[in-house]
Design an enzyme around this catalytic site. Sequence first.
Site, mmCIF file in Angstrom:
data_model
loop_
_atom_site.group_PDB
_atom_site.id
_atom_site.type_symbol
_atom_site.label_atom_id
_atom_site.label_comp_id
_atom_site.label_asym_id
_atom_site.label_seq_id
_atom_site.Cartn_x
_atom_site.Cartn_y
_atom_site.Cartn_z
ATOM 1 N N VAL A 61 -72.710 -7.233 -109.278
ATOM 2 C CA VAL A 61 -73.041 -6.254 -110.305
ATOM 3 C C VAL A 61 -73.964 -5.265 -109.674
ATOM 4 O O VAL A 61 -74.374 -5.412 -108.696
ATOM 5 C CB VAL A 61 -73.592 -7.003 -111.533
ATOM 6 C CG1 VAL A 61 -72.556 -7.950 -112.007
ATOM 7 C CG2 VAL A 61 -74.819 -7.572 -111.281
ATOM 8 N N LYS A 90 -79.244 -8.004 -112.766
ATOM 9 C CA LYS A 90 -78.657 -9.348 -112.194
ATOM 10 C C LYS A 90 -79.411 -10.588 -112.786
ATOM 11 O O LYS A 90 -78.685 -11.780 -112.894
ATOM 12 C CB LYS A 90 -79.175 -9.422 -110.588
ATOM 13 C CG LYS A 90 -78.304 -8.169 -109.839
ATOM 14 C CD LYS A 90 -78.868 -8.256 -108.267
ATOM 15 C CE LYS A 90 -78.099 -7.154 -107.565
ATOM 16 N NZ LYS A 90 -76.638 -7.565 -107.355
ATOM 17 N N ASP A 92 -66.165 -8.932 -115.831
ATOM 18 C CA ASP A 92 -66.553 -7.570 -115.931
ATOM 19 C C ASP A 92 -67.368 -7.359 -117.393
ATOM 20 O O ASP A 92 -66.703 -8.008 -118.492
ATOM 21 C CB ASP A 92 -65.750 -6.482 -115.278
ATOM 22 C CG ASP A 92 -66.742 -5.392 -114.858
ATOM 23 O OD1 ASP A 92 -67.733 -4.904 -115.360
ATOM 24 O OD2 ASP A 92 -66.628 -5.141 -113.545
ATOM 25 N N GLU A 96 -77.062 -2.949 -108.368
ATOM 26 C CA GLU A 96 -78.364 -3.364 -107.736
ATOM 27 C C GLU A 96 -79.379 -3.019 -108.473
ATOM 28 O O GLU A 96 -80.234 -2.345 -108.023
ATOM 29 C CB GLU A 96 -78.276 -2.728 -106.301
ATOM 30 C CG GLU A 96 -77.190 -3.028 -105.335
ATOM 31 C CD GLU A 96 -77.834 -4.535 -104.758
ATOM 32 O OE1 GLU A 96 -78.481 -4.502 -103.852
ATOM 33 O OE2 GLU A 96 -77.202 -5.446 -105.236
ATOM 34 N N SER A 124 -77.262 -6.617 -101.191
ATOM 35 C CA SER A 124 -77.373 -5.886 -99.710
ATOM 36 C C SER A 124 -78.938 -5.567 -99.475
ATOM 37 O O SER A 124 -79.002 -5.400 -98.397
ATOM 38 C CB SER A 124 -76.442 -4.903 -99.536
ATOM 39 O OG SER A 124 -76.919 -3.434 -100.279
ATOM 40 N N MET A 176 -66.773 -4.060 -104.494
ATOM 41 C CA MET A 176 -67.041 -5.040 -103.815
ATOM 42 C C MET A 176 -66.539 -6.412 -104.489
ATOM 43 O O MET A 176 -65.609 -7.329 -103.749
ATOM 44 C CB MET A 176 -68.464 -5.202 -103.832
ATOM 45 C CG MET A 176 -69.070 -4.280 -102.755
ATOM 46 S SD MET A 176 -68.576 -4.517 -101.347
ATOM 47 C CE MET A 176 -69.282 -5.802 -100.467
ATOM 48 N N HIS A 220 -73.811 -11.798 -98.535
ATOM 49 C CA HIS A 220 -73.511 -10.217 -98.631
ATOM 50 C C HIS A 220 -72.262 -10.095 -97.553
ATOM 51 O O HIS A 220 -72.313 -10.150 -96.604
ATOM 52 C CB HIS A 220 -74.827 -9.985 -97.854
ATOM 53 C CG HIS A 220 -74.825 -8.228 -97.403
ATOM 54 N ND1 HIS A 220 -75.435 -7.740 -96.429
ATOM 55 C CD2 HIS A 220 -74.143 -7.420 -98.129
ATOM 56 C CE1 HIS A 220 -75.021 -6.358 -96.269
ATOM 57 N NE2 HIS A 220 -74.328 -6.305 -97.521
#
Length: 727
Positions: free
Chosen positions: A410, A417, A354, A412, A439, A335, A460
Site C-alpha cells: 500500500v 501501513k 484494495d 508508502e 522500498s 506493484m 521488496h
Amino acid sequence: MSNTIRFDVDADGIATLTIDVPGQSMNVIGAEFLTDFSAAIDRLSSDAAVKGAVIASGKASGFMAGMDLKGMEEMLLPQEGGGKLAMATLFDRVFTLNAILRRLETCGKPVACAIEGICVGGGFELALACHYRVVSDSSKVQLGLPEILVGLFPGGGGSQRFPRIAGTQVALMYMLQGKLFRPAEAAAIKVVDAVVPAGTTIEAAKAWLLANPAASVQPWDQKGFKFPGGVGSMNPAFAQTFMGAVPMMAKEAQRNMNAPIALLSAVYEGAQLPMDRAIRIESKYFAKVLAQPQARNMVRSLFVNKQAAERGARRPKDIAPSPTKKLAMLGAGMMGAGIATVAAQAGIEVVLLDRDMAAAEKGKAHAQEVLSKRLGKGMTPEKMADILARITPVTDVADLTGCDFVIEAVFEDPAIKADITKRVEAVLGADTIFGSNTSTLPITGLAKAWSKPENFIGIHFFSPVEKMPLVEIITGEKTGPEAIAKALDFVAQIKKTPIVVSDSRGFYTSRCFSTYVQEGTQMVAEGVNPALIENVGRQLGMPVGPLAVSDEVSIELGHKILAATKRELGSAYKGTRADDVIEQMVVELGRLGRKNGKGFYDYPEGGKKALWPGLTEHFPRAAHQPTPEQVRERLLFRQLIECARCYAEGVLAAPEDGDIGAIFGWGFAPWTGGPFSHMDTLGAAKIVETLDRLAQEQGERFSPTRQLRDMATSGATFYPAKAKAAA
C-alpha cells in the site's frame, strides 16, 4: 567403467550414448564427463561392430546445460609464475573440449544427437559437432549459446561450427546476444536437421543412422565446401557483416566487455581457416578472456552465486519447507498487481485486496493485460484463464481468511501501513507471516504494528515485477528464521532471485542505487553539462543515465523520500546541492518526471524524449567542465563507497548478496561482476587512494570506511582468496 555415460549397442550396431552426470539435476560438462566422453569416442571409432551412435540424455531436465562453471577453477592460471608458460597451460586446458569434440566429428562413424529439453552452451556445442541433430517439438526445449551473458563466449567450437551451418551474420546475431531459440526457429536457421514429437528423438536419430551409414564427414571437412553467405576479407557480404557488427557491439557493450571483442575476432579469423586451425584460434581467444578478472567476476556473480541464492543459500537450514498456498496481497496498484500476477502464474491462489472493487478489479485487469501479451509465446487461452481464476479481487479484510502469507504494497506512509497491518492481524492472527513491500521505510518500525514482530519481514520487489528478477528480503531487529524461510520459499516459488539484507533506511538496493541518481543531480547543481552526465552514465555500463533514471522512478517520489528522511533525522540530516535541485524541479517548476511528461527530460507526445533545454537556464553551465573520466569516476565510486558502507554496517552479510543485488536490482554495470567483485579487482589500496582524493575534492560522502582502510593495509579482499581466484 563410466560414471557419466552409458554405452549400449543394439542389434543393428547402433550405439546409444546416454549422458547422466551423477549428483546433478542437469547434465553439465566437467572433468569426469570429459574423461568418460573421450573414452566413449575411442570405443566408437575402434569397435568395428558399432556402425554409428546416438547421443542422448538420461535426465528428464534436458540434454545438457553446458560447462560446469562452478568447476572451472581447474582451468585457472597457476598462481605463481604467470607469463607465457601460464597462458600456454591455460590454453591446453581450455582446448580439451575442443579437441574431444573434433575427435567426435572425425571418428569415422556417423553420430546423431537426440535432444529433449534444455540444450545450451557446451551442450549445444556438442550437438553442433554431431553429424545430425534431432530435436523434440516440446515447448520445454531451449537451444543456443548464451555464454556471452556471463562474460564468456562459445569456447567448444561453437563460434566456428555455428557460422559454417547458419552463416556468419545469423550466427553472430545469436551469439552476441546470447539468444536462445525454440525448435522451429532452430530448424529455420538449419542448426537442427529434424523436429519430431516429444519422446521420439532417439528413434528418429537411429532411423537416420541406418539410412545414412556413410554420413560420417561434416560438410566443412568435405572438398568444395561453400561457407553460407561467403567468407573472406574480400567477400562483400562477409566484410559488411563485420563492418556492422563491430560498431553495434561497441554501442551495446560500451567497450566495457572483453568477450564480444574476442568472439568477433575468433569468428573473423577462424572462418577463413580449416576447422583444425579454426578451433585453436577460438581456444586462443577463449583463454585470453578467461585469464582476465572480468570473466571470473561475471561467472561468479551472474551464474554461480545467482544459482546458489536461488537454491536457498541464505535460507535457515533447520526450518521445514513452507510453500505459500494462498497469498493475501494488500494493494492492487502496479506493484501489488504485479506480485499477484507472478504468484498466480506459480500456481498460488491470490486474494487481491484494495479500498474498493474498482481498484481491486483494475489490479486483476493488469494481470490479464500482461498475460495477453504472451499469447502464442508459450501462453494459451486456457492457461491464461486458469491463472486469472486464481486471482480474487476483494475489498473486505475478512475475505483474507485462509491465507498463509501476506504481502503488503500500500501507499508508502507508516500510518496507512500500520492501519492495514493491524486489521489483517485481526483476521489471520499473528502467527501468519507478514511481508511488507516497502522500498525505504525501516522494517523494524513497521513491525511494531504486528504483535509478533518475529513474524514480520520486508519483501521488496522491483518494478515491473513481471520482468525484474530480484527480490530483496529485509530482516528487522526481531525477524525470526520462520519468516525468513517463508519469504525465501515464496521467492523460489515465483522463480525470482533473492538476497537477504538487514534493516536500515533504504535497505541495500534503494540506498545504494539512490547515490547514482544523487551524484548525477549534484553535478547538475554544479553546472556540469547534463548530456555529459547522461552519456558517461551509459558508458559506465548503467542501463540509462542518472537523470533519466530519476525521471523514470519520478522526481516527485525522490522529493517525498527526501522530505520523510529529513523529518526522521531532524537536525542530524545533512543537506546537499542535489536536494536543492530536486526541491526546485518539483516545487517551483512542477517537473515531476516522466509521470507528468516533464522532468530532466521532455516527453513530447508521439516524439522522442530529449533533455529539457531549460536545465541550462535554471542550473547555469559551469565555464570549466570535467572530463568524461572524472564524471565516470564520481558516478562509479559514489556507488562503490555506499556499498562498502552497507557491508561495514552489517546491512549486508555477504559480498555475494551485494553483487547480485546491485546487478539485478538497479542495473549496476554487469561487466564488473558487481561492486564488491570490482573493488576486489581494483584492490582496496587503490579504492582507498581514489576515495581519499574524491573526498578532498567533492566532500565527505566519498570518505572510505575504516574497514576499507584496514583491508588496504592488510591486503584483504571481500571474497576469500580461493574464491577470488576462481574463474
